[in-house]
Design an enzyme around this catalytic site. Sequence first.
Site, PDB file in Angstrom:
ATOM      1  N   CYS A   1     -34.923  36.022  47.736  1.00 28.84           N
ATOM      2  CA  CYS A   1     -33.964  36.449  48.753  1.00 28.84           C
ATOM      3  C   CYS A   1     -32.543  36.138  48.338  1.00 28.84           C
ATOM      4  O   CYS A   1     -31.747  37.020  48.066  1.00 28.84           O
ATOM      5  CB  CYS A   1     -34.283  35.732  50.053  1.00 28.84           C
ATOM      6  SG  CYS A   1     -36.034  35.740  50.402  1.00 28.84           S
TER       7      CYS A   1
ATOM      8  N   LYS B   1     -28.132  41.011  57.499  1.00 28.60           N
ATOM      9  CA  LYS B   1     -29.164  40.287  56.752  1.00 28.60           C
ATOM     10  C   LYS B   1     -28.668  39.905  55.349  1.00 28.60           C
ATOM     11  O   LYS B   1     -28.811  38.758  54.908  1.00 28.60           O
ATOM     12  CB  LYS B   1     -30.421  41.163  56.653  1.00 28.60           C
ATOM     13  CG  LYS B   1     -31.441  40.691  55.659  1.00 28.60           C
ATOM     14  CD  LYS B   1     -31.990  39.339  56.030  1.00 28.60           C
ATOM     15  CE  LYS B   1     -32.537  38.626  54.841  1.00 28.60           C
ATOM     16  NZ  LYS B   1     -33.886  38.234  54.937  1.00 28.60           N
TER      17      LYS B   1
HETATM   18  N1  SAJ Z   1     -30.977  25.538  47.265  1.00 29.32           N
HETATM   19  C1  SAJ Z   1     -30.096  24.682  46.651  1.00 29.32           C
HETATM   20  N2  SAJ Z   1     -29.287  23.883  47.427  1.00 29.32           N
HETATM   21  C2  SAJ Z   1     -29.352  23.915  48.776  1.00 29.32           C
HETATM   22  C3  SAJ Z   1     -30.237  24.809  49.414  1.00 29.32           C
HETATM   23  C4  SAJ Z   1     -31.038  25.607  48.630  1.00 29.32           C
HETATM   24  O1  SAJ Z   1     -30.011  24.615  45.414  1.00 29.32           O
HETATM   25  O2  SAJ Z   1     -28.623  23.152  49.409  1.00 29.32           O
HETATM   26  C5  SAJ Z   1     -31.840  26.418  46.454  1.00 29.32           C
HETATM   27  C6  SAJ Z   1     -33.321  26.216  46.720  1.00 29.32           C
HETATM   28  O3  SAJ Z   1     -33.840  25.149  45.985  1.00 29.32           O
HETATM   29  C7  SAJ Z   1     -33.891  27.553  46.297  1.00 29.32           C
HETATM   30  C8  SAJ Z   1     -32.796  28.531  46.728  1.00 29.32           C
HETATM   31  O4  SAJ Z   1     -31.621  27.760  46.839  1.00 29.32           O
HETATM   32  O5  SAJ Z   1     -34.064  27.643  44.889  1.00 29.32           O
HETATM   33  C9  SAJ Z   1     -33.050  29.251  48.020  1.00 29.32           C
HETATM   34  O6  SAJ Z   1     -33.726  28.406  48.951  1.00 29.32           O
HETATM   35  P1  SAJ Z   1     -33.397  28.350  50.505  1.00 29.32           P
HETATM   36  O7  SAJ Z   1     -34.289  27.315  51.069  1.00 29.32           O
HETATM   37  O8  SAJ Z   1     -31.955  28.186  50.737  1.00 29.32           O
HETATM   38  O9  SAJ Z   1     -33.716  29.796  51.045  1.00 29.32           O
HETATM   39  P2  SAJ Z   1     -34.971  30.806  50.883  1.00 29.32           P
HETATM   40  O10 SAJ Z   1     -34.673  31.730  49.751  1.00 29.32           O
HETATM   41  O11 SAJ Z   1     -36.259  30.101  50.872  1.00 29.32           O
HETATM   42  O12 SAJ Z   1     -34.871  31.634  52.275  1.00 29.32           O
HETATM   43  C10 SAJ Z   1     -33.674  32.331  52.586  1.00 29.32           C
HETATM   44  C11 SAJ Z   1     -33.233  31.975  54.017  1.00 29.32           C
HETATM   45  N3  SAJ Z   1     -31.884  32.481  54.243  1.00 29.32           N
HETATM   46  C12 SAJ Z   1     -30.901  31.680  54.736  1.00 29.32           C
HETATM   47  O13 SAJ Z   1     -31.073  30.513  54.992  1.00 29.32           O
HETATM   48  C13 SAJ Z   1     -29.591  32.332  54.991  1.00 29.32           C
HETATM   49  C14 SAJ Z   1     -34.215  32.571  55.022  1.00 29.32           C
HETATM   50  O14 SAJ Z   1     -33.762  32.364  56.339  1.00 29.32           O
HETATM   51  C15 SAJ Z   1     -34.402  34.084  54.762  1.00 29.32           C
HETATM   52  O15 SAJ Z   1     -35.362  34.646  55.646  1.00 29.32           O
HETATM   53  C16 SAJ Z   1     -34.920  34.245  53.351  1.00 29.32           C
HETATM   54  O16 SAJ Z   1     -33.927  33.730  52.453  1.00 29.32           O
HETATM   55  C17 SAJ Z   1     -35.156  35.724  53.088  1.00 29.32           C
HETATM   56  O17 SAJ Z   1     -36.339  36.110  52.983  1.00 29.32           O
HETATM   57  O18 SAJ Z   1     -34.225  36.518  53.033  1.00 29.32           O
END
Ligand code: SAJ
Length: 403
Positions: free
Chosen positions: A252, A198
């Site tokens: 996360c 995880k």
């Molecule tokens: N972000 C970027 N660029 C990107 C993708 C995301 O700057 O290309 C930023 C987003 O704007 C945000 C942050 O990263 O601020 C995180 O967003 P996210 O959409 O990537 O992920 P989370 O935090 O909403 O959810 C993640 C997910 N993990 C993965 O994709 C590996 C989700 O599957 C998990 O369940 C969750 O963390 C968790 O609870 O652990």
Amino acid sequence: MNVCVIGLGYIGLPTALMMASHGVQVDAVDYNPEVIHQLQNNQVTFEEKGLDELFQKAVAAGINFRSDYPSAPMYVVAVPTPYEEDTKKIDASYVVKAVEQVLEVCPKNAIVVVESTVSPGTIDRDVRPLVKDHEKQVQLVHAPERIIPGNMLYELIHNSRTIGSDDRAVGEKVRDVYATFCQGEIILTDIRTAEMTKVVENTFRDINIAFANELTRICRKGGMDVYEVIRIANHHPRVNILQPGPGVGGHCISVDPWFLVGDYPEEAQLIHQARKVNSGMPAFVLERIQQIMAEKGIQDTSRIGLYGLSYKEDVDDTRESPTLQLLDVMKEKGVAAPAVYDPMVARDLVDRQYHDYSRFLNDVDMVVVLVGHSQLRNDLASLEGKVVLDTRKVCEEGKAYHL
Ligand code: SAJ
């Protein structure tokens, strides 16, 4: 089967509702009486696509919201696991407290599933001593959640899951409960592998976002368009660069990699560096704001408007959000507070927060787009006449500055 879900936050609530609406008899517990009161009064506690409908189904199926712990053959613990600021180590106290309370009421041989994300080794170190040699002979399982805010309900059903247990038969029992709603593959493994997997998944994403953010800074310095570079590079069959942004928020991805850095400071070099790159982005955004202000002759940061307070588009979760990080950097540097607006965030969180979009726009000369909510994507014309710094690439080419 009767399951008690403990902690009705972003993970616990959808999980409890999903189980209840798929034939599981669910007691849903939270120590916060406000949360229970709200749920008992038919109101969900946060915004998420499809949550209202699922809530109604679960209520019709007889989900029971309560503040006290009932006796049940299986418990699912979905409480927060923050990290300690200075040591970067996990604070497992909420999980420990929940398991202690379970032990007071549970029947013999109950199964306790920890869904909260924990650093590898946490269950052995902090939770196992509570149940070891205990007369209740509780079985521990780790089934970390994987759902993405914004698409949680779809992912709850379709994602694969990991279930870590000491004993395969116990893992299988837990698998059968999740299989009532989960159509993805459910993989059984041991507890420590489940913990590590995880944290590794979120760390992988953090490092990849950091790469995109570092490229942004390189391209800014070198006078190149990072979006064009990424777009073209991604045509390579084995390249898939993520999107740069104003930083990484949420509870996360910006948290979990620290567990590895905290426990393995010597080894986790790349992971640590990625964290530094991502947490340095809000300061980089401020530099960009100041460059653009100088170019446009805008003197006063109180005439700047930050659009978006949540950590990403179309969610109301503001935990560790890049906007909050940026406001901290601005405060540290003694810069006058900007106006702030987020259509998803109704509660008052920061100084100069507006709840009316037109009033917000009226009071600013420059808008910094920090979150690409659909509200803005569907109304880009509203930014007409403003200087715009678009950190999320939502505006049309040539209409805004970017990172
Ligand atoms: N972000 C970027 N660029 C990107 C993708 C995301 O700057 O290309 C930023 C987003 O704007 C945000 C942050 O990263 O601020 C995180 O967003 P996210 O959409 O990537 O992920 P989370 O935090 O909403 O959810 C993640 C997910 N993990 C993965 O994709 C590996 C989700 O599957 C998990 O369940 C969750 O963390 C968790 O609870 O652990």
